[in-house]
Design an enzyme around this catalytic site. Structure first.
Site, PDB file in Angstrom:
ATOM      1  N   ILE A   1       0.838  -1.192   0.000  1.00 47.64           N
ATOM      2  CA  ILE A   1       0.000   0.000   0.000  1.00 47.64           C
ATOM      3  C   ILE A   1       0.879   1.250   0.000  1.00 47.64           C
ATOM      4  O   ILE A   1       1.599   1.526   0.966  1.00 47.64           O
ATOM      5  CB  ILE A   1      -0.946   0.013   1.214  1.00 47.64           C
ATOM      6  CG1 ILE A   1      -1.783  -1.270   1.235  1.00 47.64           C
ATOM      7  CG2 ILE A   1      -1.827   1.255   1.180  1.00 47.64           C
ATOM      8  CD1 ILE A   1      -2.591  -1.513  -0.027  1.00 47.64           C
TER       9      ILE A   1
ATOM     10  N   GLU B   1      -5.690   6.547 -13.212  1.00 47.71           N
ATOM     11  CA  GLU B   1      -4.470   6.077 -12.562  1.00 47.71           C
ATOM     12  C   GLU B   1      -3.378   5.807 -13.593  1.00 47.71           C
ATOM     13  O   GLU B   1      -2.218   6.202 -13.418  1.00 47.71           O
ATOM     14  CB  GLU B   1      -4.751   4.798 -11.770  1.00 47.71           C
ATOM     15  CG  GLU B   1      -3.499   4.226 -11.105  1.00 47.71           C
ATOM     16  CD  GLU B   1      -3.697   2.832 -10.540  1.00 47.71           C
ATOM     17  OE1 GLU B   1      -3.049   2.506  -9.533  1.00 47.71           O
ATOM     18  OE2 GLU B   1      -4.496   2.063 -11.114  1.00 47.71           O
TER      19      GLU B   1
ATOM     20  N   GLN C   1      29.634   8.031 -32.655  1.00 48.87           N
ATOM     21  CA  GLN C   1      28.395   7.776 -33.390  1.00 48.87           C
ATOM     22  C   GLN C   1      27.429   6.909 -32.586  1.00 48.87           C
ATOM     23  O   GLN C   1      26.211   7.140 -32.593  1.00 48.87           O
ATOM     24  CB  GLN C   1      28.703   7.097 -34.728  1.00 48.87           C
ATOM     25  CG  GLN C   1      27.467   6.931 -35.613  1.00 48.87           C
ATOM     26  CD  GLN C   1      27.769   6.215 -36.915  1.00 48.87           C
ATOM     27  OE1 GLN C   1      28.096   5.031 -36.897  1.00 48.87           O
ATOM     28  NE2 GLN C   1      27.684   6.930 -38.031  1.00 48.87           N
TER      29      GLN C   1
ATOM     30  N   GLU D   1       1.998  -7.224 -18.617  1.00 50.91           N
ATOM     31  CA  GLU D   1       1.291  -8.401 -19.127  1.00 50.91           C
ATOM     32  C   GLU D   1      -0.223  -8.191 -19.096  1.00 50.91           C
ATOM     33  O   GLU D   1      -0.935  -8.548 -20.045  1.00 50.91           O
ATOM     34  CB  GLU D   1       1.678  -9.634 -18.306  1.00 50.91           C
ATOM     35  CG  GLU D   1       3.119 -10.098 -18.498  1.00 50.91           C
ATOM     36  CD  GLU D   1       4.146  -9.229 -17.781  1.00 50.91           C
ATOM     37  OE1 GLU D   1       5.338  -9.334 -18.114  1.00 50.91           O
ATOM     38  OE2 GLU D   1       3.751  -8.440 -16.892  1.00 50.91           O
TER      39      GLU D   1
END
Length: 246
Positions: A23, A108, A145, A233
């Site tokens: 939490i 969220e 580079q 996922e």
């Protein structure tokens, strides 16, 4: 489906029992919103939300969880042992908790994407400064580079993700941001953040692996972004459902 905290009615009160893990700001919070099962027979549709005073009898907080990153944000375990709540502690209607939480997910994920993009921009800024100061083999490493191409890729990724974020922010302001679009945004921006932090740290060489250089903090702080607020996922599954169905 994994909620184990229950709230049972007792007269004109509710009795809360269970625990919560991971939490955010749990240690410092004075008031928390707790999702609890109020009708076990309805599954997710039997979930309700409660406003709980952190000083209520039976409410306990664990020690602060020791994380590898995001140390400025405390994370805790919370325990509820026969916490008695007044009827007015119920947030919204009984058994409407799941719907309320689902409606908040796009917001969220929009916020997490903002973190990801801003952190990526910060990592790029300090890396640009470093490669224009650090010398190797007789020249600034920003002149090689490989360095130039890597940073060009990083800048391009950040710019594309910021454009997508701004589009989603407009949609949210207009009430049009869908769950699958928010999932795409979180997936793209958080995966990008991890790539950017990794590429930038690489350009610092061994110094990037030390706590002395702030790029190391960008690196460890980025890792949780593809986990919390819905893992990458899960985001992929949500997007897949939107185009292929369940």
């Amino acid at each position: 489906q994994s909620i184990r905290t229950h709230a049972t009615p007792d007269g004109d009160e509710w009795v809360l029992n269970g625990s919560k893990i991971f939490i955010t700001n749990g240690i410092h919070a004075d008031l928390v919103i707790v999702a609890a099962i109020t009708d076990p027979g309805k599954g997710a549709k039997g979930t309700s939300l409660f406003l709980v005073d952190a000083h209520a009898p039976g409410f306990e907080k664990s020690r602060k969880i020791d994380k590898i990153g995001q140390h400025t944000s405390d994370t805790a375990l919370l325990f509820f042992n026969d916490v008695r709540l007044p009827a007015e502690a119920l947030l919204g209607d009984e058994n409407s908790g799941f719907i309320i939480m689902m409606n908040e997910l796009p917001r969220e994920r929009l916020g997490i994407a903002a973190q990801a993009i801003a952190a990526s921009e910060g990592a790029l800024d300090i890396t640009l400064q470093y490669v224009q100061e650090r010398e190797a083999f007789g020249q600034k490493i920003g002149q090689f580079q490989n360095t130039r191409f890597k940073l060009a890729d990083v800048k391009t990724e950040i710019t594309l993700n910021r454009a997508f974020y701004e589009q989603c922010a407009r949609q949210y302001a207009e009430g049009r941001l869908t769950a699958d679009t928010a999932a795409m945004l979180k997936l793209a921006s958080c995966e990008m953040q991890c790539r950017v932090a990794d590429q930038c740290l690489q350009l610092f060489g061994g110094y990037g692996y030390t706590a002395e250089y702030p790029i190391s903090r960008f690196y460890v702080d980025a890792r949780i972004q593809t986990i919390y607020g819905g893992s990458s996922e899960i985001m992929r599954e949500l997007v897949a459902r939107s185009i292929l169905g369940r």
